[in-house]
Design a protein around this motif. Structure first.
Motif, short mmCIF file in Angstrom:
data_model
loop_
_atom_site.label_atom_id
_atom_site.label_comp_id
_atom_site.label_asym_id
_atom_site.label_seq_id
_atom_site.Cartn_x
_atom_site.Cartn_y
_atom_site.Cartn_z
N GLN A 168 -94.59 2.23 -24.77
CA GLN A 168 -95.43 2.46 -23.61
C GLN A 168 -95.33 1.27 -22.66
N GLY A 169 -95.17 1.55 -21.40
CA GLY A 169 -94.91 0.48 -20.44
C GLY A 169 -93.44 0.22 -20.29
N ALA A 170 -92.61 1.18 -20.74
CA ALA A 170 -91.15 1.10 -20.60
C ALA A 170 -90.55 -0.06 -21.38
N ASP A 171 -91.18 -0.42 -22.50
CA ASP A 171 -90.65 -1.51 -23.34
C ASP A 171 -89.93 -0.89 -24.53
N PHE A 172 -88.67 -0.51 -24.33
CA PHE A 172 -87.90 0.17 -25.36
C PHE A 172 -87.75 -0.72 -26.60
N ALA A 173 -87.52 -2.01 -26.38
CA ALA A 173 -87.32 -2.92 -27.50
C ALA A 173 -88.57 -3.02 -28.37
N ARG A 174 -89.75 -2.97 -27.76
CA ARG A 174 -90.97 -3.02 -28.56
C ARG A 174 -91.06 -1.80 -29.46
N GLY A 175 -90.69 -0.63 -28.93
CA GLY A 175 -90.68 0.56 -29.76
C GLY A 175 -89.73 0.43 -30.94
N VAL A 176 -88.58 -0.20 -30.73
CA VAL A 176 -87.62 -0.43 -31.81
C VAL A 176 -88.25 -1.33 -32.88
N ARG A 177 -88.93 -2.37 -32.45
CA ARG A 177 -89.54 -3.30 -33.40
C ARG A 177 -90.67 -2.63 -34.19
N TRP A 178 -91.40 -1.73 -33.56
CA TRP A 178 -92.43 -0.99 -34.29
C TRP A 178 -91.80 -0.13 -35.38
N VAL A 179 -90.70 0.50 -35.06
CA VAL A 179 -90.01 1.33 -36.05
C VAL A 179 -89.50 0.47 -37.20
N ILE A 180 -88.90 -0.67 -36.87
CA ILE A 180 -88.39 -1.57 -37.91
C ILE A 180 -89.53 -2.00 -38.83
N GLU A 181 -90.65 -2.42 -38.23
CA GLU A 181 -91.76 -2.89 -39.04
C GLU A 181 -92.29 -1.79 -39.95
#
Length: 536
Positions: A168-181
């Motif tokens: 959310q907020g167009a932060d694709f990398a943050r979404g990736v890190r959430w998935v990794i975690e």
């Protein structure tokens, strides 16, 4: 963020603690009657034995996140240390999850995800194919490696939702890190999950990789699993030999040796400096290195056989350790292969580190040294001392010998049973003082290093540890015990009655390979216990 992740985990696969608790009960064991001697294959019945759910150990966790994320920080070093069961830290019965460990796992997952490089991990460019499509490709590719199998449609959907929430907020990398975690906190990452009545190719890939490498399967194993090329004993053997030939197999074998022989205890040796003036704590890492280098060389660069491990007439020394032993050796700090006096030293049993561990701070210990041989090399199941008997160590004497002082153990009826198995073997080490240096006399009297082996197939008198090592090197009980020890390490559990056939067949293959330890490892993968899944 934690609330979102835990919700995803509970919805997707259940909680870590629940799975850990469910399989915390160890299977019933069948203790060896007197030794490690194996039953003949003709008398056994085929069965895979139990297959407990196994959590990644600290070492396996570190190795896996290194391969998965390229992260070499070894975060699991901060986890609660595993308890030892049957001498090993990878026994499923001792790998439950406490609240403290669960919190440590959460912190590790958060830190690993924060350090992860999405650019390196992504198999696509979001700007080129779109965020949703790229996110799905990432979840598929990363999940296949993290869970050591393909994700099903439900899992893909849940992780896609988690990525969308994170970006959310167009932060694709943050979404990736959430998935990794979230994946790092999933039971499907933290455990080696096996669900069906029969092993899948993916589950076999994990069995192989964690046995030989202590880590996740590489791409070649995953490809073989997808192609259903891990379904026959021959296919499994081909992969076993490939993994065994890789340098990543060496630390796993070294870890087995360290836990089997108690090499980590060398780092904790403490001695009375008034008694052993030549010993300093700076010798401890050198003593451990000697044994590690010797074992590593024999298995990987030498003949690979058990007899050389037990009775090889060489070791690895540097100038400092040679000086401590009082022998000639290489110059400088580099460890080099060195011939030893064949009448005084033979194999790892006569290394100063193990001799020092199995001794007291101010004297030798025939009990500890004999107990080590009986339990670790013959697999004798020695009971603990009687609760109503006070164990009093004979005090050092300026006149009496160790043999004379320890004779009381055989005189007390409640103690005699076990001590008659331990002490006569341990007294055969009396030429080595409490730090492993050779001695010809004790208190001005000639050392009597005569001993007796009991409870094995090579029973009888011997004189000195070299003769003992030679005797053990030809013992069927010792060979069978080594098979048992490797079985326990490989399967993360004790052997049961159902495993008689597996143990016998491994022993048979071990013998056919002239007791080559490398072939023993391959043989472990060709048994019912490894190829099939038994009940938990």
């Amino acid at each position: 963020m934690r609330g979102v992740l835990f919700a995803a985990l509970v919805a997707g696969a259940g909680c870590v603690g629940a799975i850990g608790d469910r399989d915390a009960t160890p299977p019933a064991t069948v203790p060896p009657a007197t030794s490690g001697t194996l039953p003949p294959p003709s008398t056994c019945r085929s069965s895979p034995g139990p297959a407990p759910l196994r959590r990644l150990t600290r070492v396996e966790y570190n190795n896996t996140v290194r391969e998965l994320l390229g992260d070499g920080t070894q975060p699991a070093n901060a986890f609660v240390a595993e308890d030892r069961e049957l001498g090993f830290t990878n026994n499923a019965a001792a790998l439950g999850v406490t609240e403290v460990l669960e919190e440590q796992m959460v912190l590790a997952a958060e830190a690993l995800a924060a350090r992860a490089d999405p650019v390196r991990l992504l198999p696509c460019a979001p700007a080129r194919i779109g965020d949703d499509a790229c996110a799905r490709l990432f979840i598929e590719s990363f999940g296949r490696r993290a869970f050591r199998r393909p994700l099903d449609a439900t899992e893909l959907g849940r992780f896609a939702q988690l990525h969308a929430a994170g970006r959310q907020g167009a932060d694709f990398a943050r979404g990736v890190r959430w998935v990794i975690e979230a994946m790092l906190l999933s039971p499907h990452f933290l455990y080696r999950v096996e669900l069906g009545a029969a092993l899948t190719g993916w589950e076999m890939a994990s069995r192989l990789s964690y046995l030989f490498w202590g880590s996740m399967p590489d791409e070649a194993l995953l490809v073989a699993a997808a192609a259903e090329q891990l379904t026959t004993p021959g296919q499994v053997a081909v992969q076993a030999r490939r993994l065994l030939a890789d340098a990543r197999a060496r630390p796993v074998v070294a870890r087995f040796h360290a836990e089997w022989l108690g090499l980590d205890l060398v780092d904790q040796i403490e001695k009375d400096r008034a008694v052993y003036k030549t010993f300093t704590t700076s010798l401890r890492p050198l003593m451990r290195t000697e044994t590690e280098r010797f074992l590593d060389f024999v298995v990987w660069d030498g003949p690979g056989d058990l007899a050389t491990l037990l009775a090889g007439r060489f070791s690895f020394l540097n100038a400092t350790l040679a000086s401590f032993y009082g022998v000639g050796g290489p110059a400088g700090s580099t460890f080099q292969r060195t011939s030893v006096d064949a009448t005084r030293r033979a194999g790892f049993l006569t290394h100063a580190g193990l001799l020092g561990v199995n001794a007291k701070p101010n004297q030798t210990s025939p009990v500890q040294r004999g107990k080590f041989v009986q339990e670790q090399l013959i697999c004798t199941d020695l009971p603990p001392p009687p609760g109503n008997v006070e164990a009093i160590l004979p005090e050092p004497s300026a006149t009496a010998t160790t043999r004379e002082r320890f004779s009381q153990h055989s005189a007390v009826p409640a103690c005699a049973g076990c001590h008659q198995l331990m002490d006569p073997i341990g007294l055969g080490f009396e030429h080595y003082d409490g730090v492993g240096r050779w001695r010809d006399t004790e208190n001005g009297r000639a050392v009597d290093a005569s001993g007796v082996i009991k409870g094995s197939d090579v029973d009888g008198p011997f004189v000195g540890a070299v003769a003992l090592a030679d005797r053990l090197a030809g013992s069927a009980a010792v060979r069978g015990c080594v098979v048992r020890q490797w079985f326990r390490f490989a399967h993360g559990r004790a052997e049961t009655a159902e495993d008689a056939c597996t143990l016998a067949k491994v022993g048979e293959r071990f013998a056919a390979a002239k007791y080559d330890v490398r072939e023993l490892l391959v043989a472990l993968t060709q048994t019912d216990a490894f190829l099939y899944r038994g009940a938990r």
